[in-house]
Motif scaffolding. Structure first.
Motif, PDB file in Angstrom:
ATOM      1  N   ASN A  62       0.808  -1.221   0.000  1.00 37.05           N
ATOM      2  CA  ASN A  62       0.000   0.000   0.000  1.00 37.05           C
ATOM      3  C   ASN A  62       0.840   1.269   0.000  1.00 37.05           C
ATOM      4  O   ASN A  62       0.303   2.376  -0.099  1.00 37.05           O
ATOM      5  CB  ASN A  62      -0.968  -0.002   1.189  1.00 37.05           C
ATOM      6  CG  ASN A  62      -0.257  -0.181   2.518  1.00 37.05           C
ATOM      7  OD1 ASN A  62       0.973  -0.168   2.583  1.00 37.05           O
ATOM      8  ND2 ASN A  62      -1.038  -0.342   3.580  1.00 37.05           N
ATOM      9  N   LYS A  64       2.421   2.894   2.313  1.00 36.45           N
ATOM     10  CA  LYS A  64       2.208   3.819   3.429  1.00 36.45           C
ATOM     11  C   LYS A  64       3.299   3.758   4.490  1.00 36.45           C
ATOM     12  O   LYS A  64       3.267   4.533   5.448  1.00 36.45           O
ATOM     13  CB  LYS A  64       0.848   3.536   4.082  1.00 36.45           C
ATOM     14  CG  LYS A  64      -0.337   3.782   3.166  1.00 36.45           C
ATOM     15  CD  LYS A  64      -1.650   3.511   3.891  1.00 36.45           C
ATOM     16  CE  LYS A  64      -2.854   3.765   2.988  1.00 36.45           C
ATOM     17  NZ  LYS A  64      -4.140   3.480   3.678  1.00 36.45           N
ATOM     18  N   GLU A  66       3.708   1.742   6.936  1.00 36.96           N
ATOM     19  CA  GLU A  66       3.029   1.600   8.219  1.00 36.96           C
ATOM     20  C   GLU A  66       3.913   0.875   9.228  1.00 36.96           C
ATOM     21  O   GLU A  66       4.853   0.162   8.867  1.00 36.96           O
ATOM     22  CB  GLU A  66       1.719   0.840   8.036  1.00 36.96           C
ATOM     23  CG  GLU A  66       0.692   1.587   7.209  1.00 36.96           C
ATOM     24  CD  GLU A  66      -0.565   0.774   6.997  1.00 36.96           C
ATOM     25  OE1 GLU A  66      -1.662   1.333   7.139  1.00 36.96           O
ATOM     26  OE2 GLU A  66      -0.457  -0.417   6.676  1.00 36.96           O
TER      27      GLU A  66
END
Length: 420
Positions: A62, A64, A66
């Motif tokens: 994705n 991101k 994270e």
């Protein structure tokens, strides 16, 4: 007074209803290429010796960057929670952030590659043997995925030999596992109750045979010579492809296309159940991430849409196969059978198709059929006693008064030398 007694009985026994076997949780679509391994290069079910290290790697697509956290839990032989508290099986702490991650380099698909090594500075060591589960959580403390692993102590000798089935109905299709467990220094108290076994074919826990009891005890030697109870379907050698160079045709790849990402179209496969067995070396359902020009394939290997196809000719098995639920099967997705691996039947071309987003590498796979929730691995590939399969035997022991199930031995055998 009677009411109080009833309430006490309910209070004492109700918690046992909540105890259940833990199951692995599969990741969401943006988490790919989960590789869990010990001191080997291949991704597999980690069964490591007490004190050795293991590595968990995965990609998040994705973009991101994270944060992810891990927790480790200890379990009994039957994968119900053990009564050990964390300090009894772990030296250090879990629920820590995975700090080792890198972003992809020179790839069409952007991703972040995460790597967790255990033990580490926070989780210094796992102190006891047995079954474990590692769970990965995100910033919101939501479970992303989980994986099982095992730690063993080398306290027993585990002899494993692979034989043909004694049942004439399955002599050409099945392989049975004979086991001999022995120890010079460790006495087995009440072995039929306290010694438990787990037989695993090709690192696949979904098809494992558990809890066979010893048939014979000779001194401090336990002997298992079952037929049907310890028999596995032989299956067939896995199909495979390699796309370490996504710009050129490799093994099993017939066509290449570049759109948003590279697309690799594999040669169309056919059913093998009706054909004679042919030896075709494989890596027993495993996979390996590789890149022909990369110094670090973990972050330089790209993601590719791989197109699978299975021929189902109408005049042969089309009518039989077209109504079946067929899946692509292998360790690349932890032998999971769900909608993400389900093939679609093309009635015009009499072919099943499916595309999967996979990281560059060498992959084993096969086609399996799901019938009313029952998995049939040989419906398309066939079952042959000659098939080369790997078997692991894990031995558990809980002595009198002990509070958890130890793993006291690990044995390994291969059917390449199968005998009668």
């Amino acid at each position: 007074m009677l009411l109080n007694v009833k309430q006490t009985i309910v209070f004492l026994f109700f918690p046992t209803l909540l105890i259940s076997q833990v199951k692995e949780v599969n990741p969401p679509d943006h988490i790919k290429t989960i590789a869990f391994k010990g001191n080997t290069k291949e991704s597999q079910l980690p069964i490591v010796k007490l004190g050795e290290y293991m590595v968990l790697e995965f990609d998040a697509l994705n973009g991101k960057e994270e944060d992810y956290y891990y927790k480790i839990e200890h379990f009994n032989f039957d994968w119900t929670p053990s009564i050990l508290v964390k300090s009894e099986y772990m030296d250090g702490f879990d629920n820590q952030r995975i700090r080792d991650y890198e972003n992809s380099l020179n790839t069409y698909q952007i991703y972040s590659h995460y790597k967790l090594t255990i033990p580490n500075a926070q989780t210094k060591r796992l102190k006891v043997s047995g079954n474990y589960l590692i769970s990965i959580f995100n910033d919101d403390d939501e479970l992303v995925f989980s994986r099982k692993f095992m730690i063993y102590e080398n306290k027993t000798n585990v002899g494993v030999s692979i034989k043909r089935s004694r049942d004439l109905h399955f002599i050409e299709e099945k392989q049975r596992v004979d086991i001999v467990i022995s120890s010079k220094n460790m006495p087995f108290n009440n072995p039929k109750q306290n010694v438990k076994t787990l037989i695993i074919q090709n690192n696949n826990l979904n098809t494992a045979i558990s809890n066979l009891k010893p048939q014979y005890t000779i001194g401090n030697k336990l002997i298992y010579k079952y037929d049907t109870e310890s028999s596995f379907w032989g299956g067939n050698e896995y199909l495979y492809f390699e796309n370490k160079d996504i710009r050129a045709a490799n093994i099993g790849v017939r066509q290449i296309d570049l759109k948003d990402l590279y697309h690799n179209y594999l040669f169309t496969n056919t059913e093998r159940a009706s054909k004679p067995y042919t030896y075709n070396p494989d890596i027993n359902g495993n996979y390996l991430v590789t890149h022909v020009d990369a110094d670090n394939p973990s972050i330089e290997a790209d993601y590719v849409w791989v197109h699978f196809s299975l021929l189902a000719p109408k005049n042969y098995r089309g009518d039989a196969l077209k109504n079946k639920t067929i899946h692509i099967y292998g360790n690349f997705n932890n032998y999971t059978v769900d909608e993400s691996t389900k093939m679609i039947y093309d009635e015009y071309n009499y072919v099943f198709t499916k595309q999967l987003l996979l990281k560059q590498g060498f992959y084993n796979y096969k086609y399996v059929v799901l019938n009313s929730g029952q998995l049939d691995q040989g419906a398309i590939s066939g079952n042959f006693y000659q098939t080369e399969n790997n078997y692991k035997v894990v031995v558990y022991y809980r002595d009198l008064g002990a509070r958890y199930d130890k793993i006291i031995g690990l044995g390994e055998g291969n059917s390449v030398n199968i005998s009668n």
